[in-house]
Each structure stands twice: as C-alpha cells, then as structure tokens.
Scaffold this active site. Structure first.
Site, short mmCIF file in Angstrom:
data_model
loop_
_atom_site.label_atom_id
_atom_site.label_comp_id
_atom_site.label_asym_id
_atom_site.label_seq_id
_atom_site.Cartn_x
_atom_site.Cartn_y
_atom_site.Cartn_z
N ARG A 189 0.84 -1.20 0.00
CA ARG A 189 0.00 0.00 0.00
C ARG A 189 0.87 1.25 0.00
NH1 ARG A 189 -4.32 -0.57 4.72
NH2 ARG A 189 -4.99 1.45 3.87
N CYS A 247 -1.54 5.85 9.16
CA CYS A 247 -1.88 4.51 8.66
C CYS A 247 -3.07 4.67 7.72
CB CYS A 247 -2.17 3.55 9.82
SG CYS A 247 -3.54 4.05 10.88
#
Length: 297
Positions: A189, A247
C-alpha cells in the site's frame, strides 16, 4: 515483553501515571476484579464479533460512539465533551487504572490507549497479546453478551494539544529535519503497488514519509522487546526526535506510537485522518514507489 512488566506496572493505589504502557497477562489476571481496575475491549470491525471476552470487560467502541461521526473520515477523535460522556457511561473514574485489549493481539487496543493519553488520562495500559494471549494462557473467559450496567464514572477529558494532529501539522513535519513521519500500512500500500481498500483514495504515500508496517513491531501478537523496537525506529528515524504516525484510518498508527514509546521516544503524534484523508483527491502530494520520494523541503 509480556509478563516481564515490573510488578508496580499496575497498582491498586496508583497515585500517578503508570510507569509503562504495556502489561502482561499474568499481571492483569492477578488484579482482575480489583476495585479501581477497569478492563476495556477496544476491538474493531469484524473482530468485535468475538463470542468471548475477559470477565467484566466493557466495550470501548471505536467504530461507534468513540469516534466522531459528524465528518466523512473513519475513526477520528470525538470532542472532549463526547469523550467525557462516553467514558463516564463506561463507569471510568479519574482515579481508575484502565487496561485495554482487542481480539487480534495488539491492534486497535493501541488506538484506545493513545486516545486516553491524548485526553489527559495516563493510567492506561495495553494488554500485550490481547485476547488471544489471555485465552492461550488458560485465563477465564465469559460470553460476550451485552455488558452489564455500571454506575457512571467521574472521568473528565483534558485534551493535550499535539498528540492527535491534522494534515497541516503533518505537512510541516515532512519539511522539518527534526521530525520523521512513519506510515504503518503494508509495503504494497505504501508503494502504491496495490489499490487502497477504501474506494476513492489515491495509491501511494506522502513524499518524505518512511514505511514501518505495524506488524514488524510484533512477534506472535506481542510487542517486541524494547531493544528491538529501538533498532527498528532508529534505522529509519536516525536523529529525529519528533515522530509522527499515520496509517489507513488512525488505528494501527497507534501501534507504532506504542512501540515508539516502549523504545524510549517521547515526542509522538498521530495523524488522525491518516490515509483516509491524505489519500482523497486534493492538493496534498502523493508519490509512489518503495522509497519515500524525498521530503517536502
């Protein structure tokens, strides 16, 4: 680290902050049910559906009442009045000691711990290994039925500026040689090699951020020893003293925050919106590739 937590890490007479933010199963089990000790289950998502809980645990609902639902971003902090009301409804007093856990290991419990810290409450610790470690040790469990009613507490939120931050502070940190911005998402990611799980978000990362997937700070669901945590952060932060954490939605960023505190860092902040905000179509810069892409300087 587990049960190597000092004997004074949880005390019934706590006159001040806990000396550490992590507690082992044995230490909690020895004090379970003691006056002034509150256990909170901070599981999120599908993990909230676990059929069992630590006896007497009360639900710290990050998906629900303990997030701000007035805006579009998930898991953002509620205001001080809402936080105060919800913690009082959970029966938490200012004088209590709180242990938070989740049904994964150390995952969303770290978010609950940091929320409490950001709201001025220091007598909170995370259960190392969470419910899996508790069950593995053969400790008692009870059915996860609706929590029994408890008398309202007298908790008061006292927000501390700078522990939960927005995108402006992160932009400034990315340009500050004395700061480091950590991204707790997976390497795939971070690099943009895979699409974000939340629709509409750009793939990639902030220019100048460094990637430290939260799972790399754990072994078998427990936090690594302090020396290994220091090595993990030191390899990326170098001389920086002020650390910022991001995050997907501000949850696993707090696992890094917990790890950094255990490693001895003290100037810590969590980006509340995290990639759920930064990744939206906007002027906030996004780069791809495994490297950080250079700071915003």
């Amino acid at each position: 680290m587990g049960d190597d937590i000092p004997a004074y890490a949880i005390r019934e007479d706590l006159p001040g902050p806990l000396p550490g933010p992590l507690v082992g199963v044995g230490r909690l089990a020895a004090r379970l049910g003691s006056p002034g000790l509150v256990v909170l289950d901070a599981s999120v998502g599908t993990h909230r559906g676990s059929g069992q809980r630590i006896p007497g645990a009360r639900p710290f609902d990050i998906d629900g009442a303990l997030s701000d639902h007035t805006g579009p971003l998930p898991h953002t902090m509620p205001d001080a009045d809402r936080f105060t009301d919800e913690l009082r409804a959970l029966g938490v007093h200012d004088s209590d000691t709180v242990v938070v856990y989740d049904c994964v290991g150390v995952y969303s419990s770290a978010r609950a711990w940091w929320m409490l810290r950001a709201m001025g409450f220091d007598r909170a610790a995370v259960l190392d290994g969470g419910l899996p470690a508790w069950a593995e040790a053969g400790r008692p469990l009870e059915n996860n039925l609706p929590a029994p009613a408890v008398a309202r507490g007298d908790f008061i939120a006292r927000p501390r500026p700078g522990l939960i931050v927005g995108s402006d502070e992160v932009v400034a940190a990315l340009a500050d040689p004395a700061a480091a911005v950590f991204d707790a998402r997976s390497a795939e990611r971070f690099s943009g090699a895979v699409a974000e799980p939340r629709p509409g978000l750009r793939a990639g990362h902030m220019p100048g951020a460094v990637n430290l997937p939260f799972g790399e700070l754990q072994r078998d669901g427990r936090m690594l020893p302090a020396n290994e945590l220091r090595a993990a952060f030191g390899a990326l932060a170098e001389e920086q003293e002020r650390l910022f954490f991001s995050c997907g939605s501000g949850v696993t960023a707090c696992v890094l925050t917990l790890g950094a505190e255990l490693a001895g860092y003290r100037k810590l902040a969590v980006y509340d919106g995290s990639w759920s905000e930064w990744g939206l179509p906007s002027e906030l810069p996004v780069v791809t590739g495994a490297k950080s892409g250079g700071p915003l300087r």
